[in-house]
Each structure stands twice: as C-alpha cells, then as structure tokens.
Design a protein around this motif. Structure first.
Motif, mmCIF file in Angstrom:
data_model
loop_
_atom_site.group_PDB
_atom_site.id
_atom_site.type_symbol
_atom_site.label_atom_id
_atom_site.label_comp_id
_atom_site.label_asym_id
_atom_site.label_seq_id
_atom_site.Cartn_x
_atom_site.Cartn_y
_atom_site.Cartn_z
ATOM 1 N N VAL A 248 24.474 -2.736 -22.148
ATOM 2 C CA VAL A 248 23.894 -2.761 -23.501
ATOM 3 C C VAL A 248 22.511 -2.109 -23.501
ATOM 4 C CG1 VAL A 248 22.965 -4.274 -25.286
ATOM 5 C CG2 VAL A 248 25.200 -4.763 -24.286
ATOM 6 N N LEU A 249 21.683 -2.441 -22.511
ATOM 7 C CA LEU A 249 20.362 -1.819 -22.413
ATOM 8 C C LEU A 249 20.479 -0.311 -22.194
ATOM 9 C CD1 LEU A 249 18.317 -4.353 -20.223
ATOM 10 C CD2 LEU A 249 18.224 -4.033 -22.696
ATOM 11 N N ALA A 250 21.507 0.095 -21.449
ATOM 12 C CA ALA A 250 21.685 1.516 -21.125
ATOM 13 C C ALA A 250 22.017 2.351 -22.352
ATOM 14 C CB ALA A 250 22.776 1.679 -20.069
ATOM 15 N N LEU A 251 22.498 1.730 -23.423
ATOM 16 C CA LEU A 251 22.841 2.486 -24.632
ATOM 17 C C LEU A 251 21.622 3.215 -25.200
ATOM 18 C CD1 LEU A 251 25.184 -0.065 -26.470
ATOM 19 C CD2 LEU A 251 25.849 2.037 -25.270
ATOM 20 N N GLY A 252 20.443 2.647 -25.009
ATOM 21 C CA GLY A 252 19.234 3.291 -25.519
ATOM 22 C C GLY A 252 18.951 4.628 -24.871
ATOM 23 N N ALA A 253 19.453 4.842 -23.642
ATOM 24 C CA ALA A 253 19.190 6.097 -22.931
ATOM 25 C C ALA A 253 19.803 7.295 -23.639
ATOM 26 C CB ALA A 253 19.712 6.010 -21.499
ATOM 27 N N VAL A 254 20.818 7.053 -24.473
ATOM 28 C CA VAL A 254 21.469 8.153 -25.199
ATOM 29 C C VAL A 254 20.474 8.845 -26.123
ATOM 30 C CG1 VAL A 254 23.306 8.720 -26.830
ATOM 31 C CG2 VAL A 254 23.693 6.982 -25.075
ATOM 32 N N SER A 255 19.478 8.103 -26.611
ATOM 33 C CA SER A 255 18.495 8.651 -27.565
ATOM 34 C C SER A 255 17.285 9.269 -26.871
ATOM 35 C CB SER A 255 18.021 7.545 -28.513
ATOM 36 O OG SER A 255 19.106 6.945 -29.181
ATOM 37 N N PHE A 256 17.290 9.335 -25.549
ATOM 38 C CA PHE A 256 16.125 9.869 -24.827
ATOM 39 C C PHE A 256 15.817 11.304 -25.259
ATOM 40 C CE2 PHE A 256 14.524 12.461 -21.293
ATOM 41 C CZ PHE A 256 13.307 11.842 -21.072
ATOM 42 N N LYS A 257 14.539 11.544 -25.540
ATOM 43 C CA LYS A 257 14.085 12.884 -25.914
ATOM 44 C C LYS A 257 12.895 13.243 -25.031
ATOM 45 C CE LYS A 257 12.581 15.649 -29.891
ATOM 46 N NZ LYS A 257 11.358 16.175 -29.239
ATOM 47 N N ALA A 258 13.009 14.342 -24.327
ATOM 48 C CA ALA A 258 11.940 14.756 -23.420
ATOM 49 C C ALA A 258 10.750 15.281 -24.213
ATOM 50 C CB ALA A 258 12.456 15.819 -22.453
ATOM 51 N N GLN B 244 9.843 4.993 -27.783
ATOM 52 C CA GLN B 244 10.342 5.989 -28.729
ATOM 53 C C GLN B 244 10.704 5.359 -30.072
ATOM 54 O OE1 GLN B 244 12.573 9.226 -26.595
ATOM 55 N NE2 GLN B 244 13.928 9.013 -28.329
ATOM 56 N N ASP B 245 11.327 4.182 -30.026
ATOM 57 C CA ASP B 245 11.788 3.547 -31.255
ATOM 58 C C ASP B 245 10.740 2.602 -31.854
ATOM 59 O OD1 ASP B 245 14.157 4.912 -30.932
ATOM 60 O OD2 ASP B 245 15.156 3.271 -29.891
ATOM 61 N N LEU B 246 10.224 1.670 -31.047
ATOM 62 C CA LEU B 246 9.272 0.702 -31.582
ATOM 63 C C LEU B 246 7.884 1.298 -31.801
ATOM 64 C CD1 LEU B 246 10.214 -2.533 -29.583
ATOM 65 C CD2 LEU B 246 10.858 -1.896 -31.913
ATOM 66 N N GLN B 247 7.425 2.147 -30.862
ATOM 67 C CA GLN B 247 6.097 2.750 -31.001
ATOM 68 C C GLN B 247 6.142 4.113 -31.684
ATOM 69 O OE1 GLN B 247 3.693 2.729 -27.456
ATOM 70 N NE2 GLN B 247 4.189 0.607 -26.951
ATOM 71 N N HIS B 248 7.330 4.577 -32.005
ATOM 72 C CA HIS B 248 7.532 5.818 -32.761
ATOM 73 C C HIS B 248 6.915 7.037 -32.077
ATOM 74 C CE1 HIS B 248 9.028 3.244 -35.936
ATOM 75 N NE2 HIS B 248 7.898 2.568 -35.943
ATOM 76 N N LYS B 249 7.051 7.111 -30.751
ATOM 77 C CA LYS B 249 6.635 8.310 -30.032
ATOM 78 C C LYS B 249 7.633 9.428 -30.316
ATOM 79 C CE LYS B 249 3.223 6.414 -27.581
ATOM 80 N NZ LYS B 249 1.825 6.840 -27.683
ATOM 81 N N ASN B 250 7.135 10.672 -30.334
ATOM 82 C CA ASN B 250 8.038 11.810 -30.556
ATOM 83 C C ASN B 250 9.062 11.936 -29.436
ATOM 84 O OD1 ASN B 250 6.745 12.572 -32.932
ATOM 85 N ND2 ASN B 250 5.236 13.802 -31.835
ATOM 86 N N GLY B 251 8.677 11.523 -28.260
ATOM 87 C CA GLY B 251 9.562 11.596 -27.108
ATOM 88 C C GLY B 251 8.875 10.941 -25.926
ATOM 89 N N LEU B 252 9.533 10.959 -24.787
ATOM 90 C CA LEU B 252 8.982 10.371 -23.570
ATOM 91 C C LEU B 252 8.695 11.460 -22.553
ATOM 92 C CD1 LEU B 252 11.299 7.243 -23.171
ATOM 93 C CD2 LEU B 252 9.107 7.408 -24.343
ATOM 94 N N LEU B 253 7.818 11.134 -21.627
ATOM 95 C CA LEU B 253 7.439 12.058 -20.563
ATOM 96 C C LEU B 253 8.667 12.753 -19.987
ATOM 97 C CD1 LEU B 253 5.307 13.082 -18.481
ATOM 98 C CD2 LEU B 253 5.858 11.048 -17.144
#
Length: 722
Positions: A380-390, A572-581
C-alpha cells in the motif's frame, strides 16, 4: 577465519589499537584532502551534447566572458528607479570595480541593464578566469557583499548578489553549517541512545570514539584514492559520509556487543565470550558490509561522475568500518572486560523482554497472517512511488533565506528568469567560413521559439567557423520548463534550422541538466539491477541457498517501493513540492536496500543458527526473533536517527534524503526483518535453504556441543538406563 581474527584482536589488544592509531595519524597528516565540485559538466561523459558544446566554446571562444555573478539593484521601497537612483547604481558599480578584488576583472553596468518596468538594474561581475569553479570567485563575492553595504549608505538602493559564484558561496556556507550541525546532532543522538540501551557511560562513549578514529582513517583513504584516481565529490558527500560511518559503524558495534553480552550471560569468561561473539557474528557483519560495499561500487557503472565519485568513497568508508568492527572493537572491549557495562549488572543474567519474547511467540504462532499483513502494508505504501517526479531544480533545494536566492527572485521581477544564466547555442561550419546572412536568419528562428525571451546577435570566432548565440529563456535555468525547453524544442529547432553545411550544439546549465536527466534515466536501468544481483550473490554465498536470496530481495523491493512511496506522499503530495530530488531513488535503493539488508541478514543468520541446533521450526523462529529483535531495533533506531538528523538541515535535498533513508531503515527493521522475513522463512520451511540445506542439525562450531535433538536422544537413553 573470523574466530582467528577475533582471537588475535582479543589477545593482542594493544598491538591492534596501536596499529589503528598510527594509521589514523599518518593518513590525517599525509593524505590529500577531498576535492569537491558542483560543475555538472564534469559529471557527464563526453558524448552528451552539452559537454560537446562546452568544449567547442573553449576552443573557439577561449576569452569569451560571462558574468560570474550579478548585482541586482532595486529601491528600498520597491518603487521604480529614478534618474538619481540610476546614477547611484553607476556610482556603486564603479566603487565595487575600484576595490579590485582578486579574481575579478571588472564590474560593469550599462543603460540596457535596467528592466523594462524600471524597477530593477543589474551590474555584471566579470571574472579574470572563466572557470566558474575557481574558489577565488566565491571569496571575491563574499568581500564584494561587504563592500556594497558601505557604498549603498546614503542612497535609496539595496543590492543583492546572485549568479553562479554567489550561489556557490551560499551553498558552501550553508553546507558547512549543515555539516557541523549534523556531526553534533549525530554524536549526541548516538550517545543518548546507547546510554538508554546499555545504561553504561563507557559503552555510550566508546563507539563514538572508535568511529571517530575510523572516520579519520576512512577520510585519509578516500582522499588518497581520490587523488590517485582523479575522483571528485559533490558538496553533499561530507554530510552523507558522516551519517554512513556513524550509522553503519554503530550498527556493527551493536551486533557484536549484543552477542558478546549474550555469551557472557551463558557463563563464558570475557575474552572467550568476545572471541566467540566475533566468530558467531563475524560472517554476518562481513556479509552485511559486503552487500553495502558492492551496492556502492555498482555506482561505478553510472554515467554520472557525481555518482561514480560517491560510490567508491562510501565503499571505502564501509570497508574500513568492517575491518574496525572485527579488530578494533574487540581489542578495545578486551581491555575493558566486563567493566565496559558498569554500572549496569544486566550482563550477568539474561533478562527476558516481554515485548521481544511476545513478538517471537506471535511470529511463530501466526506466520501466514503476519506475512500477508506485513506484505500488504508495504504494498500500500509502495503505491505512492507511481507518482514520483524527478526534480532537477537544484537551486530550489537551497534555503530560501539565502541572498543569492532572494536576489534571483528580485531579478525575475524585471527580467526574464534566464537572464543570469542563458542557454548557449553554437553553430560550427563543416567547410569554410559561416554565411553572415544565414546567421541572421538563424537568430530569428531561435527567437521564434516559445519560451525564449531574447537572442543575442551572433558572435563569430576569429577564423569565422563558429558562431555563438546567447539565448535568454523565460524560465529559471534550473527549473523544469527551462530544462525541457533546452533539451527539447530549443535543441530540436537549433539542429533543424542550422544553416546548410553547419552543425549546431546547445549548451549552458539548462542543457546540461537535460543531459543529466537522460543520464539518470540510464543509470536507473543499469545500476539498480546490477546492485540487486550483487547483493543476491552475497546472500547466496552466506546462506548457501538460492531460494532464500530470492524472497529476501523480493521483500527488499517491497521495502524500496514503500520507502519511495512514503516520501512522495509526504513531500510531493502533502508539502506540494514540484518533485523530489532526482537522485532520491538511487539513494534509497543503495542506503535502504544495501544497509537495511543488514537486519535481514542478521535475522536469517540467527534463524539458521537456531535450526542447526535441531530445535523444532516454531521454537527456532520464536528464539531467533526474540533474541534478534532487541539488536535489530536498537541498531535501526540509531541508524534511522543518524539519517533523520538530516531533517534538521535547511536544504530540501538533505531533508528528503534524511526522511527517506530513516523511514526506510525503520520499515526494513520492524516490518521486513522482524515480521516478513521470519514468517516467510517459516512458511517455506526446509525449502528456504535449498539446495544447500543449511538447516541440517550440526555441532556448535564454538563449543562442539551436539544439536538439541541428539542431546535429547542421549538424555532419553540415560533415563532408560536409570
């Protein structure tokens, strides 16, 4: 082998300790320091277009001047600049130029340097050396900032410095403060946690002293290797090195100390107990360190020089830590004996932890249910990885309070965001000189691209074979839109519209980052599988099994996905970052997969040890979990805490890294190692050890005692005879 190593260190402690001290002092005095760079072009191989553009620029325009920094002027009240204000801008600029700071050729402004809205004026700081990595430039900017404060007195102006040299200065100073904070917080955290766990001031302090000695040796070896191999490191390597050495080092020391205390509780003498502890967990520590080392060395296959530099550095650090855990640590505690545990008396008797014992009983009693629930939780936690944006916007990772960041925001109020660092387009003739008419048409083609703010007139080199265009984009050089434009439409149009008989190259920061994005994508597909395969091989050699490494790596993959997914949800979702490192998946993979595998190895090795005693499967699982849980929990909390310290940094990159690795370590320890791995092993039973069948009962190598089943059989025979 590990018994021999342990016996040597335990019985010759002074010799062992003296060897380490001599090595630390010699390397500290003689080894070269680690060089650093933040120039992305040095991290890319030569076949990337941005690198080729840079080489063409060096060849055709060796004296081309680009501002190394920009002074951004504005009124203190934020209004439009008056004629008097513009005169003051020229006066302050002249005053800064007259300071003749080292490395600065001149500081200049012109009427065109005032923004169309009349609110912002710029002055360019031109360097003597066009190498943007020259350390004299940040130093000069630091001095110029102080100079400007005095020159601005009596005016209605305020000024800020931005651009490459100013950003480099702020990044260095911010990094230096972060390193000191991370070191202090890490040491304090380790000492407090060890004091709580062992209730002994000596054990709380000794690992820190030992790891500090190891840190000196590791830094010296890394500096030497960097000098001999020409390696470089990015600005974050020092902070990462601190947490790796102290985190992993504490892990290995805890593995040894918990087993040492267990042997003492079984009635062994201190030196014998310490030797047996090294013999029993030496293979586990070596295998765990081996998994980490090969994972880090897999970075040598990366196309990114930054990653290639990080890999060997961290591998050397872990290798030194491994050797210290098997030699220096036993030597130190051999001298201390049981006094190391003072004033606690807990080493004299086995204390049954209701929590760990209850966990062992639960895992042994309900393996199927726990396996399903723990796997589902990770999935379930791994589902969030689908939204990863570099995210490749490195400037956005810096603290927003820095002067270079604020000055850049001010600049963007009046000019195109790319004014400070334009993209560069080069046109090279394949035969003869360039046609000036065609160059003018080419300028119009470039200016017509959506997202381009302005294009300079072409500058042609002395022999007329190469033309240079400065292309100001409407976006900041490091933001996604600029990177996509430079690596996409701008590059495509530049190639297609190039005059006949010429070849075009697009360079500059945005183009470099576009190529970095391609390189990272390539690395994901290459480094991940190879590192995973290497870890599987090490697990296979340790366990003499094909099946166990397979399900261990499947569980690790779940842990990787869960860690990345959790980080995506938080930042990315809660802090509304454009993407992650953009490097985050690699960092999570290497730190969580490689270092976190330590706990899986410790658990499976203990399971194997228990089943070799010939006890029933359920009892083996119960005992292994109950005995290993305190060690794993303590080590994981300390390791997660050391990485979690990075959350205190102002740098968003370090915050993301700190959370991801800390949370991933906790998932690995408390969900995978304590729940998923032992339950799956229990469900597979004898098949888990195929084809080596390492679960076959055998005599204890340390004591020669017969397995539990044979002892029970002999006891039964004695009872019959009586």
């Amino acid at each position: 082998m590990f018994r021999r190593v342990g016996r040597f260190a335990v019985h010759r402690p002074w010799l062992t300790i003296a060897g380490w001290i001599i090595a630390a002092v010699a390397l500290s005095l003689l080894a070269p320091g680690l060089k650093s760079t933040t120039d992305e072009t040095e991290f890319l191989p030569s076949h990337y277009e941005s690198v080729q553009a840079g080489k063409l620029q060096e060849k055709a325009f060796p004296k081309t001047e680009q501002p190394s920094a920009i002074v951004v002027f504005q009124r203190s009240d934020g209004g439009k600049l008056t004629a008097a204000d513009r005169a003051d801008v020229a006066k302050v600029t002249g005053g800064l130029h007259d300071k003749h700071r080292k490395g600065i050729a001149r500081i200049e402004t012109n009427p065109q340097a005032v923004s169309p809205n009349g609110e912002i004026a710029l002055a360019n700081v031109i360097a003597v050396n066009k190498n943007s990595q020259d350390q004299t430039l940040p130093d000069a900017v630091k001095d110029l900032r102080q100079d400007a404060k005095g020159l601005l007195n009596g005016t209605h102006l305020k000024a800020g410095f931005t651009g490459q040299a100013a950003t480099a200065l702020d990044a260095q100073e911010s990094s230096g403060d972060t390193d000191a904070m991370i070191m202090s917080a890490t040491l304090l955290l380790i000492i407090i946690l060890l004091l709580v766990i062992f209730r002994s001031p000596l054990i709380a302090l000794m690992p820190v002293i030992i790891i500090a000695l190891v840190f000196a040796v590791a830094l010296g070896l890394i500096g030497t290797a960097a000098e001999l191999g020409g390696l470089k490191a990015d600005n974050s390597i020092s902070a990462i090195l601190i947490v790796v050495l102290f985190g992993v080092g504490t892990d290995y020391i805890l593995f040894l100390l918990f087993r040492y205390r267990e042997e003492l509780r079984d009635g062994q003498q201190p030196k014998e107990a310490l030797t047996n502890a090294v013999a029993r967990v030496g293979e586990t520590i070596a295998s765990a360190a081996g998994a980490v080392i090969v994972a880090f060395l897999a970075l040598l296959l990366s196309t990114m020089g930054m990653m290639r530099a990080m890999g060997p550095s961290l591998a050397i650090a872990v290798g030194v830590t491994l050797i210290a855990a098997l030699t220096l640590v036993p030597a130190v505690f051999s001298l201390l004996g049981t006094k190391a545990f003072w004033p606690s008396k807990a080493w004299k008797k086995r204390s049954r932890s209701r929590l760990s014992d209850g966990l062992g009983a639960l895992v042994a009693r309900r393996p199927a249910a726990i396996a399903v629930l723990s796997a589902a939780f990770l999935a379930v936690l791994a589902l969030g990885a689908v939204s990863f944006k570099a995210e490749f916007d490195t400037d956005s990772q810096l603290p927003q309070k820095l002067e270079s960041v604020q000055a850049m925001k001010d600049l963007q109020r009046g000019f195109s965001a790319g004014q400070s660092d334009p993209a560069m387009v080069y046109v090279e003739s394949r035969s003869g000189t360039l046609d000036k008419g065609a160059l003018g048409t080419y300028k119009k083609d470039l200016a017509g691209i959506e997202g381009v703010g302005a294009v300079s007139d072409p500058v042609v080199n002395p022999d007329g074979t190469v033309a240079q265009y400065s292309v100001v984009l409407k976006y900041r050089p490091t933001e996604d839109k600029a990177i996509d434009l430079a690596g996409g439409t701008l590059r495509t149009t530049a190639h297609k519209a190039a005059p006949d008989g010429t070849k075009a190259y697009v360079g500059g920061t945005s183009a470099v980052l576009a190529d970095v994005e391609k390189a990272v994508s390539h690395d994901y597909k290459l480094v991940f599988p190879i590192a995973g395969l290497a870890i599987m091989i090490i697990l296979g050699l340790l366990l003499r099994s094909i099946v166990a490494p397979l399900y261990l790596m499947i569980s690790v993959a779940l842990g990787f996905g869960a860690t990345l997914g959790s980080t995506v949800w938080l930042f990315q979702d809660l802090q509304h970052k454009n993407g992650l490192l953009f490097m985050l998946p690699v960092i999570v993979y290497l730190f969580v997969v490689a270092i976190g595998t330590d706990y899986n190895i410790l658990m499976v090795a203990r399971l194997r040890e228990e089943v070799r005693r010939g006890v029933p499967a359920r009892e083996a699982i119960h005992t292994a979990v109950a005995r290993s849980a305190p060690t794993i929990a303590s080590a994981a909390i300390i390791l997660a805490g050391t990485f979690g310290v990075l959350l205190l940094a102002d740098n968003s990159m370090l915050q993301q890294m700190g959370f991801a690795v800390a949370f991933g370590i906790l998932l690995t320890a408390f969900v995978m190692a304590m729940l998923l791995v032992p339950t799956v092993t229990s469900l597979l039973g004898h098949k888990a050890w195929w084809p080596g069948h390492q679960d076959a009962p055998r005599p204890d190598p340390a004591t020669g005692a017969l397995p539990y089943t044979e002892n029970r059989r002999l006891d039964a025979g004695e009872e019959v005879r009586r």
